[in-house]
Structure formats: structure tokens, C-alpha cells
Design a protein around this motif. Sequence first.
Motif, short mmCIF file in Angstrom:
data_model
loop_
_atom_site.label_atom_id
_atom_site.label_comp_id
_atom_site.label_asym_id
_atom_site.label_seq_id
_atom_site.Cartn_x
_atom_site.Cartn_y
_atom_site.Cartn_z
N LYS A 127 0.71 -1.14 -0.01
CA LYS A 127 -0.09 -0.02 -0.21
C LYS A 127 0.84 1.28 0.07
O LYS A 127 0.47 2.04 -0.61
CB LYS A 127 -0.89 -0.11 1.08
N GLY A 128 1.85 1.22 0.87
CA GLY A 128 2.95 2.40 0.85
C GLY A 128 3.56 2.63 -0.30
O GLY A 128 3.61 3.56 -0.99
N ARG A 129 3.75 1.58 -1.08
CA ARG A 129 4.73 1.69 -2.21
C ARG A 129 3.62 2.11 -3.60
O ARG A 129 4.09 2.71 -4.38
CB ARG A 129 5.20 0.19 -2.75
N ALA A 130 2.51 1.85 -3.23
CA ALA A 130 1.23 2.16 -4.33
C ALA A 130 1.31 3.59 -4.38
O ALA A 130 1.23 4.22 -5.22
CB ALA A 130 -0.05 1.50 -4.28
N VAL A 131 1.34 4.14 -3.00
CA VAL A 131 1.23 5.59 -2.77
C VAL A 131 2.45 6.18 -3.60
O VAL A 131 2.22 7.33 -4.49
CB VAL A 131 1.06 5.98 -1.34
N ALA A 132 3.79 5.78 -3.57
CA ALA A 132 4.85 6.45 -4.23
C ALA A 132 4.77 6.20 -5.54
O ALA A 132 4.92 7.11 -6.35
CB ALA A 132 6.09 5.46 -3.68
N GLU A 133 4.18 5.18 -6.06
CA GLU A 133 3.98 4.97 -7.48
C GLU A 133 2.93 6.13 -8.06
O GLU A 133 3.17 6.35 -9.24
CB GLU A 133 3.49 3.49 -7.90
N ARG A 134 2.06 6.30 -7.33
CA ARG A 134 1.11 7.45 -7.83
C ARG A 134 1.58 8.87 -7.96
O ARG A 134 1.28 9.79 -8.71
CB ARG A 134 -0.22 7.40 -7.15
N HIS A 135 2.73 9.06 -6.90
CA HIS A 135 3.26 10.41 -6.81
C HIS A 135 4.65 10.71 -7.38
O HIS A 135 5.03 11.93 -7.41
CB HIS A 135 2.97 11.07 -5.56
N LEU A 136 5.40 9.54 -7.66
CA LEU A 136 6.84 9.70 -8.15
C LEU A 136 6.84 9.38 -9.45
O LEU A 136 6.28 8.29 -9.82
CB LEU A 136 7.70 8.98 -7.06
#
Length: 155
Positions: free
Chosen positions: A140-149
Motif C-alpha cells: 500500500k505504501g509503495r502504491a502511494v509512491a507510484e502514484r506520486h513519483l
Amino acid sequence: MRIAMASDHAGFGLKEELRRLLAAGGHDIVDFGTGDESACDLVDYAYPAALAVGRQEVDRAILVDGVGFGSAMIANRILGVDAVVCQDPFCATLARSHSDSNVLCLGAKVIGSGIAVAVVDAWMTSAFLAEEKYARRVEKGRAVAERHLRPLDEM
């Protein structure tokens, strides 16, 4: 294990001590600097080391500055990097086992050599507990990064 290391002038002495210790333990160290205690800008050294993690050129990185926060802020702006600041072995163990962190940030002005060695040992020897709950949380945390980075291949 292939480990990137970097520091600013405040973290240079501790970085050097940890570098020697890890190399003696059989790890392949890629040292991104700094090379002495002359005043310098942390980002010039922490960024390329963290980038090496994001590009999977190294397995992990250890970044040392005055407090650890600057290194973590720089490193966590790169997709594929999960940087943590740890000041004790318990937190270092959880940072690996529960969060699968790949960059450890230390503050040379906050912890002494003995604690730093214990923190690095705990972080290096702890494995990610890939149980469903931890894997789900990390993903879930990595999915956040993939949405914004941006992916590194777009740079």
C-alpha cells in the motif's frame, strides 16, 4: 551484499567507521562520499547513493548526516527507496522486518559509535517478515509512491 554509503561532513567519521566494519564483514561498499570533514551539501552525496538503490544498482544504502532526517528526506523522494531514520536497534529491526526498508539514515550528532554499530547490525541482519499483513501494508505504501513519483526510467 552491495551497499551504497554516503554522508555529509557531520557524518563523515561515523560513515567511515561503519564502512570499514561492513567491508570487513564481506560486504561490497560503494562509497558516494563525502571524502572528509570539510563543509559540504548533503544532497550532493545522499542523492546519488539513494538513486543507486532506486535503480537497483545496490541492494541497500546507509546514509549518515548530523541527525538523519535530511538524508531520509532526500532519499524518500526517489521511487523504489524506502528510507528510515533509526536511533536504536529495536527500531532498526522493525524498520526491516515490518517495513522492508532499503535505506538506513543515521544521525552522527544523535547517536554514538557503539549504538550506531548496533543499529546497523540489527538493520542488516533483520529480514522482512513477508507475512500477509506486512506485505499488504508495504505494498500500500509503495502504491502511494507510484502514484506520486516518476519512474527512474523517465528521468
